[in-house]
Design a protein around this motif. Structure first.
Motif, short mmCIF file in Angstrom:
data_model
loop_
_atom_site.label_atom_id
_atom_site.label_comp_id
_atom_site.label_asym_id
_atom_site.label_seq_id
_atom_site.Cartn_x
_atom_site.Cartn_y
_atom_site.Cartn_z
N ILE A 139 -27.63 16.71 67.47
CA ILE A 139 -26.94 17.21 68.64
C ILE A 139 -28.28 16.76 69.48
CG2 ILE A 139 -27.13 19.69 69.59
CD1 ILE A 139 -24.89 18.63 68.30
N LEU A 140 -29.68 16.56 69.29
CA LEU A 140 -30.62 16.42 70.14
C LEU A 140 -29.88 15.04 70.79
CD1 LEU A 140 -33.13 15.90 71.70
CD2 LEU A 140 -34.09 14.79 69.17
N ARG A 141 -29.25 13.62 70.15
CA ARG A 141 -28.94 12.23 71.13
C ARG A 141 -28.01 12.85 72.13
NH1 ARG A 141 -24.41 9.02 66.97
NH2 ARG A 141 -23.21 10.80 67.62
N LEU A 152 -31.42 22.55 75.44
CA LEU A 152 -32.62 21.70 74.49
C LEU A 152 -33.01 23.41 73.89
CD1 LEU A 152 -34.88 19.46 76.68
CD2 LEU A 152 -33.66 19.40 74.18
N VAL A 153 -32.56 24.28 74.61
CA VAL A 153 -32.81 25.69 73.88
C VAL A 153 -32.25 25.85 72.62
CG1 VAL A 153 -31.53 27.29 75.83
CG2 VAL A 153 -33.74 28.10 74.74
N VAL A 154 -31.04 25.74 73.15
CA VAL A 154 -31.01 26.02 71.61
C VAL A 154 -31.05 25.00 70.59
CG1 VAL A 154 -28.18 25.30 70.14
CG2 VAL A 154 -28.18 26.16 73.07
N LEU A 155 -31.77 23.61 71.18
CA LEU A 155 -32.29 22.78 69.47
C LEU A 155 -33.87 23.47 69.37
CD1 LEU A 155 -31.74 19.06 70.70
CD2 LEU A 155 -30.68 20.56 68.69
N LEU A 158 -32.17 26.31 67.22
CA LEU A 158 -31.84 25.74 65.63
C LEU A 158 -32.98 24.99 65.10
CD1 LEU A 158 -29.23 23.97 64.13
CD2 LEU A 158 -29.46 22.16 65.14
N GLY A 159 -34.18 24.24 65.68
CA GLY A 159 -35.10 24.32 64.86
C GLY A 159 -36.27 25.27 63.84
N LEU A 160 -36.03 26.26 65.26
CA LEU A 160 -37.32 27.92 64.59
C LEU A 160 -35.62 28.22 62.86
CD1 LEU A 160 -38.11 29.14 67.43
CD2 LEU A 160 -39.23 28.29 65.97
N HIS A 161 -34.78 27.90 63.30
CA HIS A 161 -33.72 28.40 61.91
C HIS A 161 -34.03 27.53 60.89
CE1 HIS A 161 -30.04 29.70 60.22
NE2 HIS A 161 -30.55 30.38 60.20
N THR A 162 -34.27 26.06 61.39
CA THR A 162 -34.78 25.41 60.29
C THR A 162 -35.61 25.60 59.91
OG1 THR A 162 -33.47 23.66 61.63
CG2 THR A 162 -34.62 22.98 59.65
#
Length: 407
Positions: A139-141, A152-155, A158-162
């Motif tokens: 998704i970052l790509r 980017l806020v979605v990412l 997602l990073g916090l969820h990881t």
């Protein structure tokens, strides 16, 4: 060839050589998410009843929470994001062998979750965490290629969820009780944050399109105006306070402020005018579960109130998340397979079943008498909803897209 989505936007078909089920991310991931949601619920009830024993390190309650919050939801997020991302760049979606590889990685995470007692903890954690990491990289790509910086806020979420998933594994290895741990709360909070963000974009947009089609003059407030941005900005620290100190009075106050902001936001979206279209009305109802869940969680902290915290959290988990994701899955499946965006008898039964499951689970948590049969009834309604999705929409997910039709 181009087709028209329900938002009226153009999208390019996937590679013609890829089988239909591997042509778009929503197809395999939504189907598997629905199956896992039902099967994991059966496994949970089996453990709760003592008729099933799994070779797992987690206690049954924590396993149940993890299976939904990280197993089911990771598949839904993958299906949604992999289908939305091509719109940011105008390129082809992830399909064919790369998509199959991602699907197999998700399946590997579910299998290892069933045998954690027989496998090294490091192996289980690496397999489990690798899926959202690779998904995030994909998704970052797309974000960078399309210069779509607002996503980017979605990412970040997602990073916090990881990170939350990693914390659950660490808490498990340390012999803790992850069901009430920091990892589960952070995972839940990040998904609620995603609903606030993504739901705040799509619900007023879909509502406005439908009201225009119906000839209704009223319109919802445009997505992400100043009020929306302000409410979202205060929501993140409010959720953060709850994650860090759920039993502190500050968390109850923060959740109350959070709820007031989102009720105000929801009131501007003309949801009361959507009763004639269940596929749209349920999005408003699911979003309403976000502030309602926050209020009930705040109330559950009051001494002598006969409502347990787990039941209050289920208004978020089963109500807001379960209903919202299932409604989006149905809508995306219809729109992206060329079917009319209307709720047929199957969709109505599915949506009613997940609502019933959510309500009964809350009632079971009131703590009056024996609630065992209510848990079973709620589980039955839940399985009806998610197995129902796989049954009703499975053929559409596995077959080629129809020519565009008017919704």
């Amino acid at each position: 060839m181009t087709v028209t989505t329900d938002a009226g936007r153009k999208e390019t078909n996937a590679s013609s050589w890829a089988p239909a089920i591997l042509s778009y991310g929503f197809r395999p991931f939504f189907f598997l998410a629905a199956l896992w949601a039902g099967l994991a619920m059966i496994a949970w009830i089996g453990q709760l009843s003592g008729v099933l024993t799994l070779p797992i390190m987690l206690d049954p309650v924590s396993w149940h929470a993890k299976a939904f919050l990280f197993g089911y939801l990771s598949a839904v997020l993958a299906g949604f994001l992999l289908t939305a991302a091509p719109n940011w760049t105008g390129g082809a979606p992830l399909n064919g062998w790369p998509l199959l590889g991602l699907v197999l990685l998700w399946l590997a995470g579910r299998v290892t979750d069933l045998y954690t007692a027989d496998l090294p903890a490091v192996v289980v954690a690496c397999v489990d965490v690798s899926f959202p990491l690779i998904l995030g990289a994909v998704i970052l790509r797309e974000v960078i290629a399309g210069r779509n910086w607002r996503n980017l806020v979605v990412l970040v979420l997602l990073g916090l969820h990881t990170l939350a998933l990693l914390l659950v594994h660490l808490e498990t290895a340390g012999g803790g009780y992850p069901a009430q741990g920091l990892g589960m709360r952070l995972g839940l909070a990040t998904v609620i944050g995603m609903i606030c963000l993504i739901g705040g974009r799509i619900i007023p947009s879909f509502t406005g399109n439908w009201l225009l089609k119906m000839g209704v003059d009223a319109r919802p407030a445009s997505p992400m105006q100043r009020l929306d941005k302000f409410v979202f900005a205060i929501s993140l620290p409010a959720l953060g306070i709850w994650v860090a100190a759920p039993d502190h009075i500050a968390a109850a106050v923060a959740l109350t402020i959070f709820a007031m902001g989102h009720l105000l936001r929801l009131a501007r979206w003309q949801g009361h005018r959507t009763a004639a279209e269940p596929l749209l009305a349920v999005l408003h109802l699911a979003y309403a579960m976000v502030p309602c869940g926050a209020v009930i969680m705040a109330i559950s902290k009051i001494p002598h109130v006969p409502l347990d915290t787990a039941a209050a959290q289920h208004l978020w988990m089963a109500g807001a998340i379960g209903m919202m994701t299932l409604a989006v899955m149905i809508r995306a499946t219809l729109g992206h397979t060329g079917r009319r965006l209307v709720a047929g008898p199957g969709a109505k039964l599915i949506l009613l079943a997940v609502l019933v499951a959510s309500v009964i689970r809350i009632v079971a948590g009131i703590g009056v008498g024996s609630a065992g049969w209510l848990y079973h009834l709620s589980a039955a309604a839940w399985c009806t909803a998610f197995f129902g999705y796989a049954l009703v929409y499975g053929a559409a997910l596995f077959s080629a897209r129809r020519a565009a039709v008017q919704a």
